[in-house]
Design an enzyme around this catalytic site. Structure first.
Site, PDB file in Angstrom:
ATOM      1  N   GLU A 286       0.818  -1.221   0.000  1.00 22.85           N
ATOM      2  CA  GLU A 286       0.000   0.000   0.000  1.00 22.85           C
ATOM      3  C   GLU A 286       0.849   1.268   0.000  1.00 22.85           C
ATOM      4  O   GLU A 286       0.348   2.334  -0.368  1.00 22.85           O
ATOM      5  CB  GLU A 286      -0.969  -0.026   1.195  1.00 22.85           C
ATOM      6  CG  GLU A 286      -2.054  -1.078   0.997  1.00 22.85           C
ATOM      7  CD  GLU A 286      -2.947  -1.297   2.208  1.00 22.85           C
ATOM      8  OE1 GLU A 286      -4.117  -1.641   2.018  1.00 22.85           O
ATOM      9  OE2 GLU A 286      -2.472  -1.147   3.360  1.00 22.85           O
TER      10      GLU A 286
ATOM     11  N   GLU B  67      -8.171  -1.128   9.573  1.00 21.02           N
ATOM     12  CA  GLU B  67      -7.356  -0.078  10.229  1.00 21.02           C
ATOM     13  C   GLU B  67      -8.036   1.289  10.378  1.00 21.02           C
ATOM     14  O   GLU B  67      -7.678   2.062  11.273  1.00 21.02           O
ATOM     15  CB  GLU B  67      -6.034   0.152   9.464  1.00 21.02           C
ATOM     16  CG  GLU B  67      -5.102  -1.038   9.409  1.00 21.02           C
ATOM     17  CD  GLU B  67      -5.454  -2.045   8.315  1.00 21.02           C
ATOM     18  OE1 GLU B  67      -6.152  -1.651   7.355  1.00 21.02           O
ATOM     19  OE2 GLU B  67      -5.050  -3.218   8.421  1.00 21.02           O
TER      20      GLU B  67
ATOM     21  N   ASP C 167     -11.639  -6.699  -3.146  1.00 22.93           N
ATOM     22  CA  ASP C 167     -12.455  -7.928  -3.080  1.00 22.93           C
ATOM     23  C   ASP C 167     -13.842  -7.548  -2.573  1.00 22.93           C
ATOM     24  O   ASP C 167     -14.079  -6.391  -2.223  1.00 22.93           O
ATOM     25  CB  ASP C 167     -11.800  -8.940  -2.122  1.00 22.93           C
ATOM     26  CG  ASP C 167     -11.664  -8.379  -0.718  1.00 22.93           C
ATOM     27  OD1 ASP C 167     -10.606  -7.833  -0.383  1.00 22.93           O
ATOM     28  OD2 ASP C 167     -12.647  -8.441   0.043  1.00 22.93           O
TER      29      ASP C 167
HETATM   30  N1  ADE Z   1      -9.246  -5.363   3.298  1.00 24.27           N
HETATM   31  C1  ADE Z   1      -9.455  -5.692   2.016  1.00 24.27           C
HETATM   32  N2  ADE Z   1     -10.353  -6.675   1.907  1.00 24.27           N
HETATM   33  C2  ADE Z   1     -10.741  -6.982   3.166  1.00 24.27           C
HETATM   34  C3  ADE Z   1     -11.646  -7.925   3.714  1.00 24.27           C
HETATM   35  N3  ADE Z   1     -12.351  -8.747   2.947  1.00 24.27           N
HETATM   36  N4  ADE Z   1     -11.778  -7.960   5.062  1.00 24.27           N
HETATM   37  C4  ADE Z   1     -11.058  -7.126   5.846  1.00 24.27           C
HETATM   38  N5  ADE Z   1     -10.201  -6.230   5.379  1.00 24.27           N
HETATM   39  C5  ADE Z   1     -10.041  -6.150   4.050  1.00 24.27           C
END
Ligand code: ADE
Length: 231
Positions: A13, A174, A197
Site C-alpha cells: 500500500e 485499520e 475484493d
Molecule cells: N481489506 C481488504 N479486503 C478486506 C476484507 N475482505 N476484510 C477485511 N479487510 C479487508
C-alpha cells in the site's frame, strides 16, 4: 509549514507512494520504519503500520506525536459491501466505525463504548479535496461509512450483518483506529480505499490477485490530493 502523514497497512500500500518521493530519509521508531521525504516540494512522512487495529493505532499516534504531522491521509484497499463498488473502485469514508466492538451485553449498541462514538467523521475539507480531484480526473468516487475490525471478512453473512448494522459500504482493518487517534489529537484525517475484493467466499483469492493494482489506484489518487492540499 505543514507536514502530511500518509499511512498504509501493508508494504504494497505504500510502495507506489515511496516510488514518487524525493529526498527520502528512513527512520526506525517503535519497531517500525518511517520514510520522511518530499512530494512536489511538500513535506510528507510515509509508513505502513502492519495489519489490524492495534498496529494502526500505534503508527497513527507516532506519525502525529513523534513526527509532528498535522494531517493524516490513509491509502489502501478494502472489501466492498455496497453492490455499487467493484474491484478497483475508490471509496472515501465520511465516517468510520468498529464492527468488532461489542459490549451489547450492557445494553449499548454495536460499535459503542462509553465516552466514544459509533461513527467518527473524517475531515470535510480533505473530503472536498478528494471530490475535486475525482471530478477533475473523471474518476468515480463513492463516499460512505467504512467499517473496521480485526477480521479479514470472507463470509457473505458477516458482510451483510456489518452492512446492515453500521450502514457501511466497505470494510477493512485499520481505518477506525486512525479515526480514534486523529479525533482525540485533533488532527484532520482522511481514509481512502480502493476495492480489492467483495468480502465474500472469493475474498481471499481476489485480495491476493488485486492487492497490488488496487493499492496503486489508491496511492496515485492520494498523491493528487497531496498536490492540492494548501500548505
Ligand atoms: N481489506 C481488504 N479486503 C478486506 C476484507 N475482505 N476484510 C477485511 N479487510 C479487508
Amino acid at each position: 509549514m505543514s507536514k502530511i502523514a500518509i499511512m498504509g497497512a501493508m508494504p504494497e500500500e505504500i510502495e507506489p507512494l515511496l516510488a514518487k518521493l524525493e529526498n527520502v530519509q528512513e527512520c526506525i521508531y517503535a519497531a517500525n520504519t518511517y520514510y520522511q521525504g518530499e512530494y512536489k516540494g511538500k513535506e510528507v512522512v510515509v509508513a505502513y503500520s502492519k495489519i489490524g487495529k492495534v498496529f494502526a493505532t500505534l503508527t497513527a499516534t507516532m506519525l502525529i506525536e513523534k513526527f509532528c504531522c498535522d494531517a493524516l491521509l490513509f491509502s489502501g484497499v478494502a472489501g466492498a459491501i455496497s453492490d455499487e463498488l467493484q474491484i478497483g473502485d475508490l471509496v472515501i469514508a465520511d465516517g468510520l466505525c468498529q464492527h468488532d466492538l461489542d459490549i451489547t451485553a450492557f445494553g449499548h449498541p454495536y460499535g459503542y463504548v462509553p465516552e466514544g462514538e459509533v461513527c467518527i467523521p473524517t475531515d470535510v475539507n480533505l473530503r472536498n479535496i478528494a471530490k475535486a480531484v475525482a471530478h477533475e480526473k473523471g474518476l468515480k468516487l463513492k463516499e460512505g461509512v467504512i467499517a473496521t475490525g480485526d477480521q479479514f471478512v470472507a463470509n457473505p453473512e458477516r458482510k451483510e450483518w456489518i452492512g446492515q448494522t453500521f450502514k457501511a459500504d466497505a470494510l477493512e482493518m485499520e481505518g477506525a483506529s486512525v479515526a480514534v487517534v486523529c479525533s482525540a489529537l485533533n488532527v484532520p484525517f482522511f481514509i481512502l480505499r480502493a476495492i480489492s475484493d467483495s468480502a465474500d467466499m472469493d475474498a481471499g483469492f481476489d485480495f491476493d490477485a488485486f492487492l497490488e493494482s488496487s493499492a496503486k489506484i489508491s496511492a496515485d489518487f492520494i498523491l493528487e490530493m497531496v498536490d492540492r492540499i494548501e500548505r
